[in-house]
Design a protein around this motif. Structure first.
Motif, short mmCIF file in Angstrom:
data_model
loop_
_atom_site.label_atom_id
_atom_site.label_comp_id
_atom_site.label_asym_id
_atom_site.label_seq_id
_atom_site.Cartn_x
_atom_site.Cartn_y
_atom_site.Cartn_z
N ASP A 154 0.81 -1.21 0.00
CA ASP A 154 0.00 0.00 0.00
C ASP A 154 0.85 1.27 0.00
N GLY A 155 0.33 2.30 -0.59
CA GLY A 155 0.97 3.61 -0.61
C GLY A 155 0.25 4.46 -1.64
N THR A 156 0.21 5.74 -1.40
CA THR A 156 -0.43 6.61 -2.39
C THR A 156 0.39 6.57 -3.69
N LEU A 157 -0.23 6.91 -4.78
CA LEU A 157 0.46 6.84 -6.08
C LEU A 157 1.77 7.62 -6.05
N ASP A 178 -3.71 -11.40 9.01
CA ASP A 178 -2.47 -10.61 9.18
C ASP A 178 -2.44 -9.43 8.22
N MET A 179 -2.99 -9.62 7.00
CA MET A 179 -2.96 -8.56 5.99
C MET A 179 -3.71 -7.33 6.49
N VAL A 180 -4.87 -7.56 7.05
CA VAL A 180 -5.68 -6.43 7.53
C VAL A 180 -5.08 -5.87 8.84
N ALA A 181 -4.48 -6.75 9.63
CA ALA A 181 -3.85 -6.29 10.89
C ALA A 181 -2.69 -5.33 10.60
N ALA A 182 -2.16 -5.38 9.37
CA ALA A 182 -1.05 -4.50 9.01
C ALA A 182 -1.50 -3.07 8.68
N VAL A 183 -2.81 -2.87 8.54
CA VAL A 183 -3.34 -1.51 8.27
C VAL A 183 -3.21 -0.70 9.57
N PRO A 184 -2.71 0.53 9.48
CA PRO A 184 -2.57 1.34 10.70
C PRO A 184 -3.89 1.37 11.50
N GLU A 185 -3.74 1.27 12.82
CA GLU A 185 -4.90 1.10 13.71
C GLU A 185 -5.97 2.17 13.51
N ASP A 186 -5.53 3.43 13.40
CA ASP A 186 -6.51 4.52 13.28
C ASP A 186 -7.24 4.44 11.93
N VAL A 187 -6.51 4.06 10.88
CA VAL A 187 -7.13 3.93 9.55
C VAL A 187 -8.14 2.79 9.58
N LEU A 188 -7.75 1.67 10.20
CA LEU A 188 -8.63 0.50 10.23
C LEU A 188 -9.90 0.79 11.04
N LYS A 211 -11.46 3.54 11.30
CA LYS A 211 -12.39 4.33 10.47
C LYS A 211 -13.09 3.43 9.44
N ILE A 212 -12.35 2.46 8.91
CA ILE A 212 -12.94 1.54 7.92
C ILE A 212 -14.00 0.68 8.59
N VAL A 213 -13.67 0.12 9.75
CA VAL A 213 -14.62 -0.78 10.45
C VAL A 213 -15.89 -0.01 10.82
N GLY A 249 -12.56 0.50 -4.97
CA GLY A 249 -11.34 1.30 -4.88
C GLY A 249 -10.99 1.56 -3.42
N GLN A 250 -9.75 1.94 -3.18
CA GLN A 250 -9.33 2.25 -1.80
C GLN A 250 -8.14 3.19 -1.86
N TYR A 251 -8.23 4.25 -1.10
CA TYR A 251 -7.12 5.21 -1.01
C TYR A 251 -5.81 4.47 -0.68
N GLY A 252 -4.78 4.72 -1.46
CA GLY A 252 -3.48 4.10 -1.17
C GLY A 252 -3.31 2.71 -1.76
N VAL A 266 -13.34 -6.32 -1.97
CA VAL A 266 -14.18 -5.12 -1.95
C VAL A 266 -13.40 -3.92 -2.50
N ASN A 267 -12.09 -3.94 -2.30
CA ASN A 267 -11.30 -2.80 -2.76
C ASN A 267 -11.08 -2.83 -4.28
N GLY A 268 -11.33 -3.99 -4.89
CA GLY A 268 -11.34 -4.06 -6.36
C GLY A 268 -12.66 -3.58 -6.92
N1 CAA Z 1 -9.60 9.55 1.46
C1 CAA Z 1 -9.05 10.77 1.37
N2 CAA Z 1 -7.94 11.13 2.02
C2 CAA Z 1 -7.36 10.22 2.79
C3 CAA Z 1 -7.87 8.92 2.94
C4 CAA Z 1 -9.04 8.62 2.22
N3 CAA Z 1 -9.62 7.40 2.31
N4 CAA Z 1 -7.06 8.22 3.75
C5 CAA Z 1 -6.07 9.07 4.13
N5 CAA Z 1 -6.26 10.26 3.55
C6 CAA Z 1 -5.43 11.45 3.70
C7 CAA Z 1 -5.10 11.71 5.14
O1 CAA Z 1 -6.15 12.42 5.76
C8 CAA Z 1 -3.84 12.55 5.02
O2 CAA Z 1 -4.20 13.87 4.68
P1 CAA Z 1 -3.37 15.14 5.24
O3 CAA Z 1 -1.95 14.91 4.76
O4 CAA Z 1 -4.04 16.30 4.62
O5 CAA Z 1 -3.50 15.07 6.72
C9 CAA Z 1 -3.16 11.92 3.84
O6 CAA Z 1 -4.17 11.23 3.10
C10 CAA Z 1 -2.07 10.96 4.20
O7 CAA Z 1 -1.40 10.77 3.05
P2 CAA Z 1 0.02 10.13 3.07
O8 CAA Z 1 0.53 10.01 1.69
O9 CAA Z 1 0.87 10.80 4.07
O10 CAA Z 1 -0.37 8.72 3.64
P3 CAA Z 1 0.60 7.68 4.27
O11 CAA Z 1 1.72 7.48 3.35
O12 CAA Z 1 0.86 8.01 5.68
O13 CAA Z 1 -0.32 6.39 4.28
C11 CAA Z 1 -1.55 4.63 3.32
C12 CAA Z 1 -1.07 6.06 3.16
C13 CAA Z 1 -0.34 3.69 3.42
C14 CAA Z 1 -2.30 4.27 2.09
C15 CAA Z 1 -2.41 4.48 4.58
O14 CAA Z 1 -3.44 5.44 4.50
C16 CAA Z 1 -3.04 3.12 4.66
O15 CAA Z 1 -2.40 2.16 5.06
N6 CAA Z 1 -4.33 3.03 4.32
C17 CAA Z 1 -5.06 1.76 4.39
C18 CAA Z 1 -5.13 1.14 3.05
C19 CAA Z 1 -5.98 -0.08 3.15
O16 CAA Z 1 -7.16 -0.06 3.51
N7 CAA Z 1 -5.42 -1.21 2.81
C20 CAA Z 1 -6.16 -2.44 2.90
C21 CAA Z 1 -5.23 -3.54 3.22
S1 CAA Z 1 -6.09 -5.04 3.56
C22 CAA Z 1 -6.67 -5.51 2.09
O17 CAA Z 1 -6.39 -4.95 1.08
C23 CAA Z 1 -7.58 -6.70 2.11
C24 CAA Z 1 -8.79 -6.46 1.34
O18 CAA Z 1 -8.95 -6.99 0.28
C25 CAA Z 1 -9.87 -5.65 1.93
#
Ligand code: CAA
Length: 240
Positions: free
Chosen positions: A88-91, A183-193, A195-197, A140-143, A135-137
């Motif tokens: 994961d990571g933003t583009l 484990d895959m979902v446990a790797a998502v930062p706690e505060d982000v997870l 909000k998703i839950v 979509g999902q940020y990052g 679901v993310n396919g």
């Molecule tokens: N929509 C809009 N903005 C968002 C956002 C969202 N959904 N999530 C985060 N942001 C914003 C934040 O508010 C923050 O904004 P500010 O800088 O203005 O405060 C900014 O984006 C953070 O951007 P960064 O580039 O600094 O983000 P980061 O590098 O710290 O982390 C990330 C980005 C790694 C993608 C992290 O947000 C993350 O881990 N997100 C979870 C991704 C996720 O759900 N992965 C699922 C894994 S499990 C799986 O995939 C299984 C499955 O099939 C479901």
């Protein structure tokens, strides 16, 4: 003789639950894994399910491994394309390697496994392929441009291959899990997870066995009229 199934990424997480559930239905299961040898050994000893190490993103290795399984055990009737990784990571921050690795593993793995096993299923007029999307396919999902693209691709791959298998008794379906307590979902930062839950109507993460139940249904004789479908198992997170 029992059916033979290969579950990719079948020793951990959702894959482990699928391997166990298929075994419970009387299927001979081979659980594939890529790198975690210690976990695979522990899994094999605990469950009695045979494991096979190969990297599903490696075309030649996947063909060779499947042919070896067929030579040693018998024809592969069922394939569960479950192996998947996240980077994961933003583009802006995502490297080309992280893009390519996720596409090659999550989506390329489906092609490689199908290439190895679909011709045999077709020739024998029976087969089941279940591809694990996400679901993310669908939403979509940020990052996750890499993961969402690969999983979305899986849903298209499923519908296309289903058309090629339909006349030959080979069904091809997808399951789109939501957030599951692995484990895959446990790797998502706690505060982000958290909000998703909070946005999941059922109010919790899913369990791996809840995905496995969908897989065993689709693989059973009862699933023979279901092909090209996507079963969403996500607690209502995305109603598609
Ligand atoms: N929509 C809009 N903005 C968002 C956002 C969202 N959904 N999530 C985060 N942001 C914003 C934040 O508010 C923050 O904004 P500010 O800088 O203005 O405060 C900014 O984006 C953070 O951007 P960064 O580039 O600094 O983000 P980061 O590098 O710290 O982390 C990330 C980005 C790694 C993608 C992290 O947000 C993350 O881990 N997100 C979870 C991704 C996720 O759900 N992965 C699922 C894994 S499990 C799986 O995939 C299984 C499955 O099939 C479901």
């Amino acid at each position: 003789m029992s059916r033979i199934a290969v579950v990719t990424g079948g020793t951990r997480g959702i894959g482990e639950a699928i391997s166990l559930a298929l075994k419970d239905t009387g299927v001979t299961v081979i659980a594939n894994y890529a790198g975690n040898v210690a976990k695979a050994k522990e899994f094999e000893e605990r469950t009695g399910i045979r494991t096979a190490q190969f990297d599903v993103s490696d075309h030649e290795a996947t063909l060779a491994a499947c042919h070896q399984i067929e030579a040693d055990i018998g024809p592969i009737d069922i394939v569960i394309n479950n192996a998947g990784i996240t980077r994961d990571g933003t583009l802006l921050k995502m490297s080309y390697e992280d893009w390519k690795k996720v596409i090659d593993t999550n989506l390329g793995g489906c092609y490689n496994m199908a290439k190895a096993t679909f011709p045999g299923m077709r020739a024998r007029n029976w087969g089941r392929i279940v591809n694990i999307g996400s679901v993310n396919g669908q939403a979509g999902q940020y990052g996750q441009v890499n993961y969402a693209a690969a999983k979305s691709g899986i849903h298209g791959f499923t519908k296309a291959l289903a058309q090629e298998g339909a006349k030959f008794g080979v069904t091809v379906n997808a399951i789109a899990p939501g957030y599951i307590d692995t484990d895959m979902v446990a790797a998502v930062p706690e505060d982000v997870l958290a909000k998703i839950v909070a946005k999941i109507p059922v109010g919790r993460l899913g369990h791996a066995y809840e995905i496995a139940r969908g897989v065993t249904f689709l693989c059973s004789e009862n699933g023979e009229f279901i092909t090209g479908s996507t079963l969403s198992i996500n607690g209502g997170q995305h109603m598609y």
